[in-house]
Design a protein around this motif. Sequence first.
Motif, mmCIF file in Angstrom:
data_model
loop_
_atom_site.group_PDB
_atom_site.id
_atom_site.type_symbol
_atom_site.label_atom_id
_atom_site.label_comp_id
_atom_site.label_asym_id
_atom_site.label_seq_id
_atom_site.Cartn_x
_atom_site.Cartn_y
_atom_site.Cartn_z
ATOM 1 N N UNK A 168 0.823 -1.208 0.000
ATOM 2 C CA UNK A 168 0.000 0.000 0.000
ATOM 3 C C UNK A 168 0.853 1.252 0.000
ATOM 4 N N UNK A 169 0.217 2.389 0.218
ATOM 5 C CA UNK A 169 0.931 3.663 0.257
ATOM 6 C C UNK A 169 0.346 4.534 1.361
ATOM 7 N N UNK A 170 1.235 5.303 1.995
ATOM 8 C CA UNK A 170 0.810 6.294 2.989
ATOM 9 C C UNK A 170 1.323 7.651 2.517
ATOM 10 N N UNK A 171 0.396 8.580 2.270
ATOM 11 C CA UNK A 171 0.781 9.875 1.731
ATOM 12 C C UNK A 171 0.171 10.988 2.567
ATOM 13 N N UNK A 172 0.787 12.153 2.503
ATOM 14 C CA UNK A 172 0.213 13.358 3.099
ATOM 15 C C UNK A 172 -0.556 14.074 1.991
ATOM 16 N N UNK A 173 -1.877 13.925 2.003
ATOM 17 C CA UNK A 173 -2.676 14.480 0.909
ATOM 18 C C UNK A 173 -2.824 15.992 1.032
ATOM 19 N N UNK A 174 -2.853 16.505 2.268
ATOM 20 C CA UNK A 174 -2.980 17.957 2.471
ATOM 21 C C UNK A 174 -2.201 18.322 3.722
ATOM 22 N N UNK A 175 -1.483 19.452 3.639
ATOM 23 C CA UNK A 175 -0.647 19.861 4.763
ATOM 24 C C UNK A 175 -1.429 20.647 5.818
ATOM 25 N N UNK A 176 -2.372 21.500 5.383
ATOM 26 C CA UNK A 176 -3.093 22.321 6.361
ATOM 27 C C UNK A 176 -4.546 22.522 5.908
ATOM 28 N N UNK A 177 -5.520 22.133 6.718
ATOM 29 C CA UNK A 177 -5.379 21.211 7.855
ATOM 30 C C UNK A 177 -4.855 19.854 7.354
ATOM 31 N N UNK A 178 -4.111 19.153 8.171
ATOM 32 C CA UNK A 178 -3.436 17.943 7.692
ATOM 33 C C UNK A 178 -4.398 16.796 7.394
ATOM 34 N N UNK A 179 -4.152 16.118 6.286
ATOM 35 C CA UNK A 179 -4.917 14.926 5.917
ATOM 36 C C UNK A 179 -3.923 13.861 5.458
ATOM 37 N N UNK A 180 -3.845 12.771 6.217
ATOM 38 C CA UNK A 180 -3.022 11.621 5.829
ATOM 39 C C UNK A 180 -3.930 10.576 5.195
ATOM 40 N N UNK A 181 -3.469 9.994 4.073
ATOM 41 C CA UNK A 181 -4.287 9.023 3.349
ATOM 42 C C UNK A 181 -3.539 7.705 3.228
ATOM 43 N N UNK A 182 -4.154 6.629 3.702
ATOM 44 C CA UNK A 182 -3.619 5.275 3.582
ATOM 45 C C UNK A 182 -4.348 4.576 2.438
ATOM 46 N N UNK A 183 -3.621 4.188 1.407
ATOM 47 C CA UNK A 183 -4.187 3.547 0.219
ATOM 48 C C UNK A 183 -3.882 2.055 0.250
ATOM 49 N N UNK A 184 -4.913 1.244 0.194
ATOM 50 C CA UNK A 184 -4.779 -0.217 0.248
ATOM 51 C C UNK A 184 -5.323 -0.822 -1.049
ATOM 52 N N UNK A 185 -4.613 -1.853 -1.531
ATOM 53 C CA UNK A 185 -4.960 -2.473 -2.811
ATOM 54 C C UNK A 185 -5.874 -3.660 -2.614
ATOM 55 N N UNK A 186 -6.634 -4.037 -3.668
ATOM 56 C CA UNK A 186 -7.469 -5.234 -3.582
ATOM 57 C C UNK A 186 -6.620 -6.487 -3.616
ATOM 58 N N UNK A 187 -7.181 -7.639 -3.260
ATOM 59 C CA UNK A 187 -6.408 -8.893 -3.286
ATOM 60 C C UNK A 187 -5.929 -9.201 -4.693
ATOM 61 N N UNK A 188 -4.803 -9.910 -4.776
ATOM 62 C CA UNK A 188 -4.258 -10.280 -6.086
ATOM 63 C C UNK A 188 -5.223 -11.195 -6.813
ATOM 64 N N UNK A 189 -5.414 -10.916 -8.099
ATOM 65 C CA UNK A 189 -6.289 -11.731 -8.928
ATOM 66 C C UNK A 189 -7.732 -11.324 -8.897
ATOM 67 N N UNK A 190 -8.060 -10.320 -8.077
ATOM 68 C CA UNK A 190 -9.476 -9.906 -8.020
ATOM 69 C C UNK A 190 -9.779 -8.896 -9.095
#
Length: 437
Positions: free
Chosen positions: A415-437
């Motif tokens: 997956x990925x963890x990104x800072x989508x916005x600095x102020x006000x802060x928004x952290x976004x955790x992106x998770x992928x679907x299972x392999x083969x789905x």
Amino acid sequence: MRGRSRTRSLRWRVLTAISVVAIVIVTLFAVPLAIAVSDLYRSETVAALSRDATWIAAALPYEDIEAGRSFRLPAQVPAGLTVGIYTPEGRLLHGGGPARSAVAARAADDGHPHEGVEAGFLLVTAPVPAHGVPVAAVRVATPYEQVRERVERAWLLMAALAALTIALGAAVALRQSARLAQPLEHLTQAAQALGQGDFSVRPPRSAVSEADAAGQALAATAQRLGEVLERERSFSADVSHQLRTQLTGLLLGLDSALARSGADLRQAIETALQRGERLHAIIDDLLGLARDTRTGSEPLDVPALLEEVRLDWHGRLAAQGRRLLINVPPDLPEVAASAPAVRQILRVLLDNALVHGRGQVSVDVSEVGDVLAIEVSDEGPGIAEEAEVFARRTAGDGHGIGLALARSLAEAEAGRLILRRRSPPVFSLLLSPPAGS
């Protein structure tokens, strides 16, 4: 002997194989060619002798021979030949040669030319006809040693050419063996360096595609091992910081309660127990992550995990007069990730919002394309533009170490963890679907 042949180097094997093939090919061509040259030179000599014998027989005065009178050989007889005139019985009548010749007798007997070897001479006989009946035979001979010397000179020349061919083959074999063995030697050196901990090995490219493919695979493996080792080291350092931070908070709380007169020790102990339980949960999660070699292999129950988050963090935020809002829409897409890893990532993000943020803390789940996004935000001033959010800082408040650990855990789960916005802060955790789905 067998064991030694197995330990011979590739250079030796290639050199030997190509040299043996060159020798076999040269032999298969040279031996029949040598025999053919010998037959050719003998046939040429016999053909020349046959022409001379036929010409002399036609030029002889057969009347004088038949009458028993003396006669002379033609003046144009080539030098170096032994010419003799023989009776039908094979007895020398005139000229040079042995006293008797069986080959000459056969020519006078059947009226046809004959060839043979007598007394070290290669000879051809031709009949001398008179009124259709042979009255004598002409014997023309040359030393057989001359024919043999000519053949031997040709054989020596062929042997020299064969030796030169084999030498050239050996030179090509030596070059080819080095060309084939050198990439493997480089791969061996690279593998040894990799075994000693050098993950920057890059075998040089060669003209052998298979060796280049093996070198690229080895380089890719070295890079992956280096990344895994670096990730493990960083993970160990980050985990140590996380545990030390929680333990320090627990000890400071107890120490503060003991240092203040009239402090509510019961409340301090209950707070310490809560912190101890959280520390225990963190240890369990991190130990599970350290032992689990699977990556994103199991479906994640997002609603159940966020319910745990609500129960764990609602009270702590409420103690500061802050609100926790969790939005989980129905019919979420299925994602594959480790629950302890995602729980630890959210713990870091919520702790970041608790310590450094302000106002309401929101956890929003949404579907973004084919991935699932879990966003954590608050109403605080946010993060300065020049700040490196996910950099590991060993000085200051150490908060970046927790974010670095969270990003490392996210990448380990594909997956990925990104800072989508600095102020006000928004952290976004992106998770992928299972392999083969």
